[in-house]
Design a protein around this motif. Structure first.
Motif, PDB file in Angstrom:
ATOM      1  N   LYS A  17       1.208  -1.408  -0.018  1.00 41.94           N
ATOM      2  CA  LYS A  17       0.106   0.176  -0.124  1.00 41.94           C
ATOM      3  C   LYS A  17       0.947   1.645  -0.659  1.00 41.94           C
ATOM      4  CE  LYS A  17      -4.021  -2.021   2.062  1.00 41.94           C
ATOM      5  NZ  LYS A  17      -4.743  -2.278   3.227  1.00 41.94           N
ATOM      6  N   ASN A  18       1.232   1.788   1.001  1.00 38.64           N
ATOM      7  CA  ASN A  18       1.951   3.209   0.762  1.00 38.64           C
ATOM      8  C   ASN A  18       4.086   2.529   1.096  1.00 38.64           C
ATOM      9  OD1 ASN A  18       2.502   2.140   3.825  1.00 38.64           O
ATOM     10  ND2 ASN A  18       1.079   3.151   4.647  1.00 38.64           N
ATOM     11  N   SER A  19       3.782   1.157   1.360  1.00 40.38           N
ATOM     12  CA  SER A  19       5.557   0.765   1.264  1.00 40.38           C
ATOM     13  C   SER A  19       5.334  -0.970   0.644  1.00 40.38           C
ATOM     14  CB  SER A  19       6.540   0.920   2.429  1.00 40.38           C
ATOM     15  OG  SER A  19       5.555   0.269   3.696  1.00 40.38           O
ATOM     16  N   GLY A  20       6.396  -1.002   0.003  1.00 39.64           N
ATOM     17  CA  GLY A  20       6.117  -2.367  -0.366  1.00 39.64           C
ATOM     18  C   GLY A  20       7.319  -2.486  -1.138  1.00 39.64           C
ATOM     19  N   ASN A  21       7.346  -4.070  -2.423  1.00 38.76           N
ATOM     20  CA  ASN A  21       7.792  -3.945  -3.414  1.00 38.76           C
ATOM     21  C   ASN A  21       7.492  -4.033  -4.385  1.00 38.76           C
ATOM     22  OD1 ASN A  21       9.679  -4.958  -1.606  1.00 38.76           O
ATOM     23  ND2 ASN A  21       8.144  -7.015  -0.885  1.00 38.76           N
ATOM     24  N   TRP A  22       8.613  -4.270  -5.915  1.00 35.43           N
ATOM     25  CA  TRP A  22       8.601  -3.689  -6.916  1.00 35.43           C
ATOM     26  C   TRP A  22       9.472  -4.474  -7.402  1.00 35.43           C
ATOM     27  CZ3 TRP A  22      11.985  -2.078 -10.655  1.00 35.43           C
ATOM     28  CH2 TRP A  22      13.344  -1.517 -10.350  1.00 35.43           C
ATOM     29  N   SER A  23       9.202  -4.951  -9.142  1.00 36.54           N
ATOM     30  CA  SER A  23       9.754  -5.754  -9.565  1.00 36.54           C
ATOM     31  C   SER A  23       9.553  -6.114 -11.307  1.00 36.54           C
ATOM     32  CB  SER A  23       9.164  -7.591  -9.508  1.00 36.54           C
ATOM     33  OG  SER A  23       8.458  -7.934  -9.147  1.00 36.54           O
ATOM     34  N   LEU A  24      10.460  -6.227 -11.741  1.00 35.71           N
ATOM     35  CA  LEU A  24      10.711  -7.094 -13.577  1.00 35.71           C
ATOM     36  C   LEU A  24      10.671  -8.406 -13.628  1.00 35.71           C
ATOM     37  CD1 LEU A  24      12.612  -4.182 -14.029  1.00 35.71           C
ATOM     38  CD2 LEU A  24      10.294  -3.793 -14.798  1.00 35.71           C
ATOM     39  N   ASN A  25      10.335  -8.740 -14.935  1.00 37.33           N
ATOM     40  CA  ASN A  25      10.801 -10.656 -15.093  1.00 37.33           C
ATOM     41  C   ASN A  25      12.015 -10.110 -15.773  1.00 37.33           C
ATOM     42  OD1 ASN A  25       9.100  -9.563 -17.474  1.00 37.33           O
ATOM     43  ND2 ASN A  25       7.277 -10.919 -17.034  1.00 37.33           N
ATOM     44  N   ALA A  80      21.999  -7.111 -13.963  1.00 37.33           N
ATOM     45  CA  ALA A  80      23.016  -8.094 -13.403  1.00 37.33           C
ATOM     46  C   ALA A  80      23.491  -7.854 -12.226  1.00 37.33           C
ATOM     47  CB  ALA A  80      23.924  -8.649 -14.912  1.00 37.33           C
ATOM     48  N   LYS A  81      23.570  -6.918 -11.695  1.00 40.44           N
ATOM     49  CA  LYS A  81      24.540  -6.480 -10.698  1.00 40.44           C
ATOM     50  C   LYS A  81      23.692  -5.934  -9.582  1.00 40.44           C
ATOM     51  CE  LYS A  81      29.428  -5.207 -12.275  1.00 40.44           C
ATOM     52  NZ  LYS A  81      30.105  -4.257 -11.678  1.00 40.44           N
ATOM     53  N   THR A  82      22.675  -6.163  -9.867  1.00 41.33           N
ATOM     54  CA  THR A  82      21.278  -5.096  -8.697  1.00 41.33           C
ATOM     55  C   THR A  82      20.354  -6.412  -8.551  1.00 41.33           C
ATOM     56  OG1 THR A  82      20.244  -3.335 -10.569  1.00 41.33           O
ATOM     57  CG2 THR A  82      21.620  -2.931  -9.848  1.00 41.33           C
ATOM     58  N   GLY A  83      19.745  -6.775  -9.768  1.00 43.53           N
ATOM     59  CA  GLY A  83      18.953  -7.891  -9.571  1.00 43.53           C
ATOM     60  C   GLY A  83      17.679  -6.972 -10.106  1.00 43.53           C
ATOM     61  N   LEU A  84      16.497  -8.128 -10.377  1.00 38.15           N
ATOM     62  CA  LEU A  84      15.223  -7.093 -10.727  1.00 38.15           C
ATOM     63  C   LEU A  84      14.468  -6.617  -9.823  1.00 38.15           C
ATOM     64  CD1 LEU A  84      15.237  -9.501 -13.868  1.00 38.15           C
ATOM     65  CD2 LEU A  84      16.268  -7.283 -14.035  1.00 38.15           C
ATOM     66  N   THR A  85      14.445  -6.639  -8.517  1.00 45.27           N
ATOM     67  CA  THR A  85      13.114  -6.641  -7.431  1.00 45.27           C
ATOM     68  C   THR A  85      13.780  -5.309  -6.795  1.00 45.27           C
ATOM     69  OG1 THR A  85      14.622  -8.171  -6.032  1.00 45.27           O
ATOM     70  CG2 THR A  85      12.640  -9.102  -7.294  1.00 45.27           C
ATOM     71  N   GLY A  86      13.343  -4.129  -6.488  1.00 46.59           N
ATOM     72  CA  GLY A  86      13.567  -3.064  -5.566  1.00 46.59           C
ATOM     73  C   GLY A  86      12.112  -3.342  -4.450  1.00 46.59           C
ATOM     74  N   SER A  87      11.982  -1.825  -4.328  1.00 44.16           N
ATOM     75  CA  SER A  87      11.052  -1.308  -2.650  1.00 44.16           C
ATOM     76  C   SER A  87      11.119  -0.170  -2.556  1.00 44.16           C
ATOM     77  CB  SER A  87      12.102  -1.647  -1.744  1.00 44.16           C
ATOM     78  OG  SER A  87      13.319  -0.397  -0.930  1.00 44.16           O
ATOM     79  N   PHE A  88      10.009   0.750  -2.357  1.00 45.72           N
ATOM     80  CA  PHE A  88       9.203   1.538  -2.409  1.00 45.72           C
ATOM     81  C   PHE A  88       8.927   2.075  -1.030  1.00 45.72           C
ATOM     82  CE2 PHE A  88       5.777  -0.768  -3.398  1.00 45.72           C
ATOM     83  CZ  PHE A  88       4.439  -0.102  -3.259  1.00 45.72           C
TER      84      PHE A  88
END
Length: 250
Positions: free
Chosen positions: A129-137, A168-176
């Motif tokens: 909701k006001n915080s969580g995770n985001w990602s790419l495939n 390749a170094k960071t990966g495909l997922t993050g937070s917000f």
């Protein structure tokens, strides 16, 4: 008769004085007793006003680089919040990006490549909701990628730049966290996320400066022969002149 008139005038004067004095005292007595009955029962027609101090929670927010992460890498720049929508026909964000919202130091064109509330080629998603995770495939392209993530709440959005990222170094997922977009009523956390969008930059390939043409080998040989012939001819003329001078002197 004169005496009677004087007495009458005196009585009238005294009576008038007493009446005026009573009228002067009446308002203050009524004010003290509420309704003037001397009991002060609070039935007065006057309204009592109490000053009340209301604490207003600040609703303004300011974006921060740590609002959005990719792996353990925070955004390299941010802009916002802005009121309105980040996508759609009434949005100006894409135009703002192409007009230099973030100064990349080189010419780039921007395009919207993903939105969490609609399918796209890169599988861009956000949970929470006001915080969580985001990602790419999948990565946004080969090599280093430059992109912007936009977080949209009910009435505002903020934008976060990630420049020259190596997936390749960071990966495909993050937070917000939406605390840099709009604050809720408590003023301690952001409003719920409406959607997130991702925009990708493509660097413009500027034309290379024209290179100086290198003469072909045959042209170089021909030019050398011409120059050599001119040099031999000049020497012959110089030698002939010297012989003429010598014969004239002898």
């Amino acid at each position: 008769m004169t005496k009677n008139f004087s007495k009458l005038f005196l009585r009238i004067s005294i009576t008038s004085f007493i009446g005026i004095y009573c009228l002067a005292l009446a308002p203050s007595a009524l004010a003290k007793n509420g309704n003037g009955n001397g009991k002060g029962n609070g039935n007065s027609n006057q309204t009592s006003t109490t000053n009340t101090t209301t604490t207003t929670t600040a609703s303004s927010a300011t974006c921060s680089l740590t609002d959005v992460f990719l792996g353990n890498v925070s955004a390299s720049a941010c802009q916002g919040p802005f009121s309105g929508n980040d996508t759609g026909s009434s949005s100006t964000l894409l135009d703002d990006l192409n007009s230099g919202l973030f100064n990349l130091g080189v010419d780039a064109t921007w395009e919207l490549v993903g939105k969490t509330d609609s399918p796209d080629n890169f599988g861009f998603e956000a949970t929470g909701k006001n915080s969580g995770n985001w990602s790419l495939n999948q990565a946004l392209g080969e090599g280093l990628s430059t992109f912007v993530i936009s977080l949209k709440t009910s009435s505002a959005y903020s934008t976060y730049l990630f420049k020259d990222v190596d997936f390749a170094k960071t990966g495909l997922t993050g937070s917000f966290n939406t605390i840099g977009v709009a604050l809720d009523g408590s003023g301690k956390q952001g409003k719920d996320l409406s959607h997130a969008s991702i925009f990708r930059a493509t660097y413009v390939n500027l034309p290379e400066p024209a290179k100086a043409k290198v003469p072909e080998p045959t042209a170089t040989i021909g030019l050398g022969l011409v120059m050599g012939g001119m040099l031999i001819n000049r020497r012959r003329k110089s030698h002939g002149i010297q012989q003429c001078r010598s014969s004239q002197l002898s």
